[in-house]
Design an enzyme around this catalytic site. Sequence first.
Site, PDB file in Angstrom:
ATOM      1  N   CYS A   1     -10.138 -10.023  -5.758  1.00  0.00           N
ATOM      2  CA  CYS A   1      -9.196  -9.038  -6.332  1.00  0.00           C
ATOM      3  C   CYS A   1      -8.019 -10.139  -6.974  1.00  0.00           C
ATOM      4  CB  CYS A   1      -8.363  -8.678  -4.769  1.00  0.00           C
ATOM      5  SG  CYS A   1      -6.975  -7.500  -4.992  1.00  0.00           S
TER       6      CYS A   1
ATOM      7  N   GLY B   1      -6.497  21.356   3.805  1.00  0.00           N
ATOM      8  CA  GLY B   1      -7.036  21.909   4.856  1.00  0.00           C
ATOM      9  C   GLY B   1      -8.082  20.828   5.517  1.00  0.00           C
TER      10      GLY B   1
ATOM     11  N   HIS C   1      -1.869  -5.138  -2.102  1.00  0.00           N
ATOM     12  CA  HIS C   1      -3.468  -5.403  -1.953  1.00  0.00           C
ATOM     13  C   HIS C   1      -4.452  -4.089  -1.911  1.00  0.00           C
ATOM     14  CE1 HIS C   1      -7.607  -6.814  -1.237  1.00  0.00           C
ATOM     15  NE2 HIS C   1      -7.512  -5.926  -0.206  1.00  0.00           N
TER      16      HIS C   1
ATOM     17  N   ASP D   1       1.440  26.569   0.565  1.00  0.00           N
ATOM     18  CA  ASP D   1       0.295  27.038   1.403  1.00  0.00           C
ATOM     19  C   ASP D   1       0.580  26.966   2.980  1.00  0.00           C
ATOM     20  OD1 ASP D   1      -0.106  24.270   1.513  1.00  0.00           O
ATOM     21  OD2 ASP D   1      -2.438  24.480   1.153  1.00  0.00           O
TER      22      ASP D   1
ATOM     23  N   ASP E   1      -4.943  11.970  -2.743  1.00  0.00           N
ATOM     24  CA  ASP E   1      -3.799  11.346  -2.155  1.00  0.00           C
ATOM     25  C   ASP E   1      -3.904  10.824  -0.831  1.00  0.00           C
ATOM     26  OD1 ASP E   1      -3.255  14.235  -1.151  1.00  0.00           O
ATOM     27  OD2 ASP E   1      -1.738  13.021  -0.065  1.00  0.00           O
TER      28      ASP E   1
ATOM     29  N   CYS F   1      -4.631  -9.260  -7.055  1.00  0.00           N
ATOM     30  CA  CYS F   1      -3.535  -8.954  -6.401  1.00  0.00           C
ATOM     31  C   CYS F   1      -2.692 -10.076  -5.957  1.00  0.00           C
ATOM     32  CB  CYS F   1      -3.362  -7.609  -5.337  1.00  0.00           C
ATOM     33  SG  CYS F   1      -3.679  -8.615  -3.723  1.00  0.00           S
TER      34      CYS F   1
ATOM     35  N   CYS G   1      -3.999 -11.793  -2.929  1.00  0.00           N
ATOM     36  CA  CYS G   1      -5.339 -12.719  -3.139  1.00  0.00           C
ATOM     37  C   CYS G   1      -5.069 -13.980  -3.977  1.00  0.00           C
ATOM     38  CB  CYS G   1      -6.233 -11.661  -3.333  1.00  0.00           C
ATOM     39  SG  CYS G   1      -6.343 -10.270  -2.278  1.00  0.00           S
TER      40      CYS G   1
ATOM     41  N   ASP H   1       4.311  17.218  -3.199  1.00  0.00           N
ATOM     42  CA  ASP H   1       3.550  18.255  -2.197  1.00  0.00           C
ATOM     43  C   ASP H   1       4.476  19.292  -2.061  1.00  0.00           C
ATOM     44  OD1 ASP H   1       1.643  19.752  -0.705  1.00  0.00           O
ATOM     45  OD2 ASP H   1       1.587  17.802   0.679  1.00  0.00           O
TER      46      ASP H   1
HETATM   47 ZN   LIG Z   1      -5.739  -8.397  -3.036  1.00  0.00          ZN
END
Ligand SMILES: [Zn+2]
Length: 318
Positions: A240, A152, A271, A82, A202, A242, A245, A28
């Site tokens: 999931c 904005g 996760h 900006d 983001d 990850c 999980c 940024d």
């Molecule tokens: Zn997960």
Amino acid sequence: MLRPGAERVARLGGLHRFMDWRGPILTDSGGYQVLSLAELRRMDEGGVTFRSHVDGTSHRLTPERSVEIQRLLGADVTMCLDECTPFPATEAQAATSMRLSMRWAARCRDAFVPRDGHGLFGIVQGGVHPALRAESVAALTAIGFEGYAVGGLAVGEGQAAMFGVLDGTVPLLPADRPRYLMGVGTPADLIGAVRRGIDMFDCVIPTRSGRTGRAYTRGGVLNLRNARHAEDAAPLDPACACPACKRHSRAYLHHLFKAQEMLGPMLLTWHNLQYYQDLMRDLRAGILAGRFEPAAAAAQAGWDAPDDRAPEAAEAAA
Ligand SMILES: [Zn+2]
């Protein structure tokens, strides 16, 4: 810029090497950070002067210096400096602020050193006013950028007003350039924005929520601090992949948060990022197959499950 300093990061080989991150990096411009962190700041045509929240020293951020800092960091995507228009703002305030940002955008374009694989994105401003948003798009596309951000928003205007701005703004942006909605959002925000033509986001939500015990799952939002999870041997989200999980139960995650073990925030952050990546992957696949709406409906199908619909209230009750 302030800690550890752009020149120091550059001497250490840039951000990719500093963090050992081989993926793309978007930085940024510092405009929002100055607005949200600095106590003393003075905005003028040339830039913004502010006092560091780290050590109180005075600093000057101009469009040229912002682009230079992002080059020193080694950003793949550089954002124009900006002015973050406050919300609420009158139409006259939003117009004055937006036009300053458009003059700064032209200066950022001039300051940017073109390099293969690197790009500079312009940021559409104009608050919730359609004519100002259109004027901002016209100013930016006349300058020409590698991508376009809608800025904005997500500053308190609410989802309906945000979608209203996207309805009026996104169709004006070049179709062959990435469109980036800054600072957004929840999974429902992402689906609604993708439906309106946004490509990139983001947001702190997946990581900040992970640190405080909130999990975004295919079954909706869960608060792992809630006592109902204390003896629940089921995984957080069975679909999931990850580590939270695949390897652990809801009961274990609940215990980690209750014991204030830092592994809890780490696992839940992992996760939530996995969930967001999976969500965007499914939406991309839906778009490519010409089946965006079924993909969006599938992503939202489990959210109405009666589990932790109001996590804060449930936590207070527990
Ligand atoms: Zn997960």
